[in-house]
Enzyme design. Structure first.
Site, PDB file in Angstrom:
ATOM      1  CG  HIS A 193       1.522   7.823   3.244  1.00 52.46           C
ATOM      2  ND1 HIS A 193       0.887   8.020   4.448  1.00 52.46           N
ATOM      3  CD2 HIS A 193       1.061   8.789   2.404  1.00 52.46           C
ATOM      4  CE1 HIS A 193       0.068   9.057   4.352  1.00 52.46           C
ATOM      5  NE2 HIS A 193       0.152   9.547   3.118  1.00 52.46           N
TER       6      HIS A 193
ATOM      7  CG  HIS B  88      -0.169   8.230   8.641  1.00 49.50           C
ATOM      8  ND1 HIS B  88      -0.445   7.423   7.555  1.00 49.50           N
ATOM      9  CD2 HIS B  88      -1.371   8.733   9.052  1.00 49.50           C
ATOM     10  CE1 HIS B  88      -1.744   7.442   7.313  1.00 49.50           C
ATOM     11  NE2 HIS B  88      -2.325   8.233   8.199  1.00 49.50           N
TER      12      HIS B  88
ATOM     13  CD  GLU C  62       1.772   3.621   1.473  1.00 44.09           C
ATOM     14  OE1 GLU C  62       2.609   3.099   2.235  1.00 44.09           O
ATOM     15  OE2 GLU C  62       0.683   4.096   1.864  1.00 44.09           O
TER      16      GLU C  62
END
Length: 224
Positions: free
Chosen positions: A147, A40, A201
């Protein structure tokens, strides 16, 4: 821990939509782990932290390969998606891939108000196709997908590798992220049976704080 001036031995594994080189750092032996950051483009902290941590090492990597940025166009453009507006983490060829528009939050507390495509078909984007090809070439036992900013370690099972990562980052384990992820790298890995996939994360904090708090612990985890 001393910092290395090691020049990272990048190799190209493909091209992005805009023709940017997709590069990875190979390992010298059998690959047990592939670490993927920056899928991302708006999660640049994943690339930053991984890049800094790799400079702790003075020798080539024997069993771990690294993709510092799987979505270089998105990172350059400051967007979650690639240059085609596709969320690459919804573009993998899974059985539950969906052509429906997906929505993301601009910040964690906001509603899902930013629309992205999942691609014209499963695996339609070059960044996705080349990463799948790289995984096939390396045949890692596990993929670590980095992430932010959900602050957890997402994996179907609690293994020693997962527990070590939870300890290194002082983050909770979750068996899933809490919502459907059709077409994601993690879903694709689960359907393939091998490799396994762990999603890290990172918590929401400044780049300096991420480095200060986690860099040495992450380097130690990678060295195990």
């Amino acid at each position: 821990m001393p910092r290395s001036t090691l020049l990272l031995p990048f190799k190209e594994y493909g091209k992005s939509v805009l023709g940017t080189s997709l590069r990875y750092i190979p390992c010298s032996g059998t690959c047990r782990l592939l670490v993927v950051a920056g899928i991302h483009g708006e999660e640049s902290e994943t690339t930053f932290l991984l890049s800094r941590v790799l400079r702790f090492f003075e020798r080539p990597f024997e069993s771990i390969a690294y993709v510092l940025c799987a979505n270089p166009d998105g990172m350059t453009l400051g967007t979650r998606a690639n240059a085609n507006g596709v969320d690459l983490n919804r573009n993998f060829p899974t059985t539950n891939w969906s052509c429906e528009t997906v929505y993301a939050r601009s910040v964690l507390e906001a509603p899902r108000d930013t629309a992205y495509s999942t691609g014209t078909s499963p695996g339609s984007e070059p960044e996705t196709a080349y990463l799948i090809r790289l995984i096939g070439k390396l045949s890692p036992e596990v993929v670590l997908s980095m992430h932010a900013p959900m602050a957890c370690v997402d994996a179907p099972e609690r293994t020693s590798l997962v527990d070590g990562l939870c300890d290194a980052f002082n983050l909770p384990w979750r068996p899933d992220i809490g919502y459907p992820t059709p077409g994601s790298l993690g879903t694709w890995c689960r359907e393939q049976k091998s490799p396994g996939c762990i999603t890290l994360e990172l918590p929401r904090m400044s780049l300096e704080a991420l480095y200060d708090r986690y860099a040495e612990a992450f380097a130690d985890w990678l060295s195990c």
